[in-house]
Structures are given as C-alpha cells and as structure tokens.
Scaffold this active site. Sequence first.
Site, PDB file in Angstrom:
ATOM      1  N   LYS A   8      44.651  -2.061  52.743  1.00 36.68           N
ATOM      2  CA  LYS A   8      46.011  -2.534  53.040  1.00 36.68           C
ATOM      3  C   LYS A   8      46.332  -3.821  52.276  1.00 36.68           C
ATOM      4  CE  LYS A   8      45.319  -2.863  57.534  1.00 36.68           C
ATOM      5  NZ  LYS A   8      43.932  -2.359  57.654  1.00 36.68           N
ATOM      6  N   ARG A  83      50.377  -2.979  65.073  1.00 36.16           N
ATOM      7  CA  ARG A  83      49.107  -2.327  65.387  1.00 36.16           C
ATOM      8  C   ARG A  83      49.097  -1.704  66.776  1.00 36.16           C
ATOM      9  NH1 ARG A  83      45.800  -5.655  61.396  1.00 36.16           N
ATOM     10  NH2 ARG A  83      43.657  -4.955  61.567  1.00 36.16           N
ATOM     11  N   ARG A 122      32.154  -5.782  51.548  1.00 41.99           N
ATOM     12  CA  ARG A 122      33.260  -6.710  51.257  1.00 41.99           C
ATOM     13  C   ARG A 122      32.797  -8.168  51.342  1.00 41.99           C
ATOM     14  NH1 ARG A 122      39.020  -6.017  54.110  1.00 41.99           N
ATOM     15  NH2 ARG A 122      37.905  -6.371  56.064  1.00 41.99           N
ATOM     16  N   ARG A 156      33.040 -11.583  55.849  1.00 39.34           N
ATOM     17  CA  ARG A 156      33.873 -11.886  57.004  1.00 39.34           C
ATOM     18  C   ARG A 156      33.062 -11.642  58.262  1.00 39.34           C
ATOM     19  NH1 ARG A 156      39.779  -9.034  56.487  1.00 39.34           N
ATOM     20  NH2 ARG A 156      39.343  -8.593  58.677  1.00 39.34           N
ATOM     21  N   ARG A 167      36.169  -2.377  65.675  1.00 37.92           N
ATOM     22  CA  ARG A 167      37.482  -2.389  65.002  1.00 37.92           C
ATOM     23  C   ARG A 167      37.950  -0.971  64.690  1.00 37.92           C
ATOM     24  NH1 ARG A 167      36.366  -5.767  60.061  1.00 37.92           N
ATOM     25  NH2 ARG A 167      38.577  -5.627  59.567  1.00 37.92           N
TER      26      ARG A 167
HETATM   27  P1  AMP Z   1      42.932  -7.678  59.327  1.00 40.75           P
HETATM   28  O1  AMP Z   1      42.694  -8.733  58.330  1.00 40.75           O
HETATM   29  O2  AMP Z   1      44.287  -7.047  59.198  1.00 40.75           O
HETATM   30  O3  AMP Z   1      41.825  -6.658  59.375  1.00 40.75           O
HETATM   31  O4  AMP Z   1      42.940  -8.403  60.762  1.00 40.75           O
HETATM   32  C1  AMP Z   1      41.795  -9.091  61.224  1.00 40.75           C
HETATM   33  C2  AMP Z   1      41.874  -9.279  62.732  1.00 40.75           C
HETATM   34  O5  AMP Z   1      43.020 -10.062  63.063  1.00 40.75           O
HETATM   35  C3  AMP Z   1      42.023  -8.005  63.550  1.00 40.75           C
HETATM   36  O6  AMP Z   1      40.773  -7.364  63.809  1.00 40.75           O
HETATM   37  C4  AMP Z   1      42.669  -8.545  64.825  1.00 40.75           C
HETATM   38  O7  AMP Z   1      41.727  -9.222  65.635  1.00 40.75           O
HETATM   39  C5  AMP Z   1      43.624  -9.596  64.264  1.00 40.75           C
HETATM   40  N1  AMP Z   1      44.941  -9.005  63.931  1.00 40.75           N
HETATM   41  C6  AMP Z   1      45.509  -8.898  62.695  1.00 40.75           C
HETATM   42  N2  AMP Z   1      46.720  -8.312  62.768  1.00 40.75           N
HETATM   43  C7  AMP Z   1      46.920  -8.031  64.085  1.00 40.75           C
HETATM   44  C8  AMP Z   1      47.967  -7.398  64.804  1.00 40.75           C
HETATM   45  N3  AMP Z   1      49.065  -6.929  64.195  1.00 40.75           N
HETATM   46  N4  AMP Z   1      47.811  -7.277  66.152  1.00 40.75           N
HETATM   47  C9  AMP Z   1      46.720  -7.748  66.792  1.00 40.75           C
HETATM   48  N5  AMP Z   1      45.698  -8.330  66.171  1.00 40.75           N
HETATM   49  C10 AMP Z   1      45.780  -8.473  64.825  1.00 40.75           C
END
Ligand code: AMP
Length: 215
Positions: A8, A83, A122, A156, A167
Amino acid sequence: MGPPGAGKGTQGARLAEWLGVPRFSTGDMLREARRAGTELGERARRYMDAGELVPDEVILGLIDETLRGADASRGFILDGFPRTEAQAEGLGDVLERRGESLDAVVDLQVPEEELIRRLSARRVCPECGAVWSAEELESDEEGVPCPECSAGVEQREDDRPETVRRRLEVHRTQTAPVLAWYAASDVPVVTVPGTGPVSQVQRRLRERLTEGAGT
Ligand code: AMP
C-alpha cells in the site's frame, strides 16, 4: 486497501506522485506521532505494538484534522484507511461535509505466504523513512546502512512474526469486510494483484484506474 505487506505504501506513494496529489497514510502519521512523543503517539503505541487497530475515534479525528489542514484541492490518496466499517462510515460523513466522494477503492491482493515473506524481510530507515527488503540490502541484519542516507536500518517492531500473525488476523476479521461494504455501495472497487515487480503492479494500477475514468 490491502493486508499488511501488500504494498500500500509503496504503490500509494507512486500513485500520488503520478496524480500530483498528497498521500495520507494513517500508519505513517501514527509512527510520526510516536517519534515526536505526542499524546496521540503515546495513545497509539500499545495498539500498534500488539498488532491491534488504534480506536476508530482516534483515527477519524486524525483524518478529519489532516484533511482540513492539507491542500487536498486536487484530491488525495488514503493509505491504510479506512480499516473498519465504522471508519468507512466516518469517512463518508467527512467527505459529505466537504462535498467530495471517493473515486475508487483499490484492493491490492497478495497471497498470505508472500505477505509473511515480505514483512519478515522488510527493513525501514529510522532517519529518512525509506523502506527496503533484506534482499535489496543483501543482509538480514538490522543496522546495515540505509542506501539513501546511511543511517542503520531497523525492522519495524510490528513486523516481528508474532505481531504479523495478529495483524493478518485483524485484517481478515475487521478490514476485509470493509471491501464487501464498499462493493455494496456506489464506489467502484478496483481489485489489482499486488504480486510481481513494483513497476508492474504500478502499471496495472494506473491502467485499472484510468479504464473507468475515460482518460
Ligand atoms: P500500517 O503502517 O498501515 O501497517 O499501520 C501500522 C499500525 O498502525 C497498524 O497495525 C495499526 O495498529 C495502526 N493503524 C494504521 N492505520 C490505522 C487505521 N486506519 N485504523 C486503526 N489503526 C491503524
């Protein structure tokens, strides 16, 4: 939209550059808030480290504030948001107030074995934010220099195996249903395979997004 590791961020950034619009990644914003030590960052920390979703009202507040402050006049790309169904509904309200609507929802599809492989490989740069794979860096080790800025790369925290499993489950149970929700709405859902070279996925995306737009 797409599960963790689908690409993404990588694809969203390229798409935003091509369209000349900003990209808003809730994950990036939350990581930035953590680095800056803000209240939002502190609040989000335990959810993120556990692979859980940050509460909807926190995320919706963040998006609302971001869209108010940004130059979004030519449109924008949302990455990693919405999400949950509650977030999708909240986004609908925010857009309605702004007199805007979504052009498309992109669903990047990648098989689970490939996601696990990508996430375990990653590496991210804590200084410049660049994202690499262990193959590109020719090393599995953390601390090898970032090819962009030479800072030591890191994994990460939430890319470690136990958190990755959670996740993926969260994606399956809470986020995948949002696609069905959009499919039942007026917004076109564009499904694109996220496997293969980055440039090829980007080409597919651009083709699919321009198909319906008549450009
Ligand atoms: P990402 O970098 O998009 O994988 O997001 C990393 C983490 O941030 C996720 O595992 C969630 O804990 C939090 N997060 C990011 N975007 C959202 C969202 N739209 N709703 C809830 N938690 C989010």
